[in-house]
Design a protein around this motif. Sequence first.
Motif, PDB file in Angstrom:
ATOM      1  N   ARG A 170     -74.833   3.045  84.000  1.00 46.81           N
ATOM      2  CA  ARG A 170     -74.109   3.268  85.257  1.00 46.81           C
ATOM      3  C   ARG A 170     -73.358   2.004  85.659  1.00 46.81           C
ATOM      4  N   ILE A 171     -72.207   2.200  86.319  1.00 49.77           N
ATOM      5  CA  ILE A 171     -71.445   1.091  86.898  1.00 49.77           C
ATOM      6  C   ILE A 171     -71.458   1.238  88.409  1.00 49.77           C
ATOM      7  N   LEU A 184     -69.712   4.087  90.674  1.00 45.29           N
ATOM      8  CA  LEU A 184     -68.386   4.399  90.159  1.00 45.29           C
ATOM      9  C   LEU A 184     -68.462   5.442  89.049  1.00 45.29           C
ATOM     10  N   MET A 185     -69.315   5.194  88.073  1.00 48.36           N
ATOM     11  CA  MET A 185     -69.449   6.086  86.921  1.00 48.36           C
ATOM     12  C   MET A 185     -70.864   6.013  86.383  1.00 48.36           C
ATOM     13  N   SER A 186     -71.303   7.094  85.747  1.00 45.66           N
ATOM     14  CA  SER A 186     -72.617   7.099  85.124  1.00 45.66           C
ATOM     15  C   SER A 186     -72.682   8.199  84.075  1.00 45.66           C
ATOM     16  N   GLY A 215     -65.317   4.978  81.383  1.00 42.49           N
ATOM     17  CA  GLY A 215     -64.011   4.382  81.610  1.00 42.49           C
ATOM     18  C   GLY A 215     -63.146   5.248  82.515  1.00 42.49           C
ATOM     19  N   ALA A 216     -62.527   4.637  83.530  1.00 35.69           N
ATOM     20  CA  ALA A 216     -61.664   5.377  84.457  1.00 35.69           C
ATOM     21  C   ALA A 216     -60.875   4.384  85.313  1.00 35.69           C
ATOM     22  N   VAL A 217     -59.849   4.903  86.031  1.00 35.55           N
ATOM     23  CA  VAL A 217     -58.996   4.079  86.899  1.00 35.55           C
ATOM     24  C   VAL A 217     -59.477   4.189  88.341  1.00 35.55           C
ATOM     25  N   THR A 228     -73.546  -3.370  86.321  1.00 28.18           N
ATOM     26  CA  THR A 228     -74.072  -2.225  85.576  1.00 28.18           C
ATOM     27  C   THR A 228     -75.580  -2.096  85.762  1.00 28.18           C
ATOM     28  N   GLU A 229     -76.063  -0.897  85.500  1.00 28.25           N
ATOM     29  CA  GLU A 229     -77.497  -0.622  85.510  1.00 28.25           C
ATOM     30  C   GLU A 229     -77.808   0.253  84.289  1.00 28.25           C
ATOM     31  N   THR A 230     -78.718  -0.205  83.452  1.00 28.30           N
ATOM     32  CA  THR A 230     -79.029   0.491  82.202  1.00 28.30           C
ATOM     33  C   THR A 230     -80.537   0.580  82.041  1.00 28.30           C
ATOM     34  N   ASN A 231     -81.021   1.743  81.623  1.00 24.22           N
ATOM     35  CA  ASN A 231     -82.453   1.880  81.378  1.00 24.22           C
ATOM     36  C   ASN A 231     -82.745   1.675  79.884  1.00 24.22           C
ATOM     37  N   GLN A 232     -83.996   1.714  79.516  1.00 26.97           N
ATOM     38  CA  GLN A 232     -84.421   1.553  78.123  1.00 26.97           C
ATOM     39  C   GLN A 232     -83.787   0.304  77.505  1.00 26.97           C
TER      40      GLN A 232
END
Length: 250
Positions: A170-171, A184-186, A215-217, A228-232
């Motif tokens: 996720r961002i 923003l995105m996930s 990715g996006a505008v 960012t947030e990342t698991n594992q």
Amino acid sequence: MVDYTTAPSHVELALEDRTVILVEKKSSTEWIWKVLGALLIVALCLGGVLLFAWHWNGPEMMIQSGQTEALIETDSDPHYTLKRISSKAKAAIHLEGSYDDEDKSSKAALEWKNGQGQAFAQGGFLLADNQIVIPRTGLYFVYSQASFRVSCSDGEEDEAGKRFMPLSHRIWRYSDSLGGKASLMSAVRSACQTTAQEEDSYRDGRNWYNAIYLGAVFQLNKGDKLWTETNQLSELDTDEGKTFFGVFAL
């Protein structure tokens, strides 16, 4: 005698008429040649202008065409293509991911690095507290990829959890205009899936390989912060070019 004396006058009149006709034909011919000459001069001028334009712009157009072909040829590699595009932007930042497997603290996280590998920053972008700081208000393309390498279970009871492992990336954005943070995105994927869902991943024995790309505008404001947030995290693959995070201005 009367008939004899009137004949020359008729002849003279006929000659005068013929003379007039000849003069008119000569004038018409000169006018046509003048028009043809003018058209030839115009054509030569246009040819010179086109030749001059090709001389100055032709090589540049060939270079631009070559660059476009190069981007098309590397379209299968999003990391390379994004690097090429962002390198030409006035403001851009591209970061490489790093994770320490030996860090067992509760604050362990995916750490973003600048100045190593293909990472860079220009145009006022800053990396502060593992967050990207937006230099000015405007439109930006935000992107990130997290690659995973999971050791899947063959069915043993002690590894039952690895038969179906959810992976997420996720961002986040913080903005004063929002009064807090917002996603923003996930995206979420499942590792160690059945063979019917393995078309988008790669498996080598018990290992499962895949990546989550975002990715996006977005319209961002000066001073906004992205992270960012990342698991594992222990399953992350942080080899160069596999896990990255970046932004560039449009």
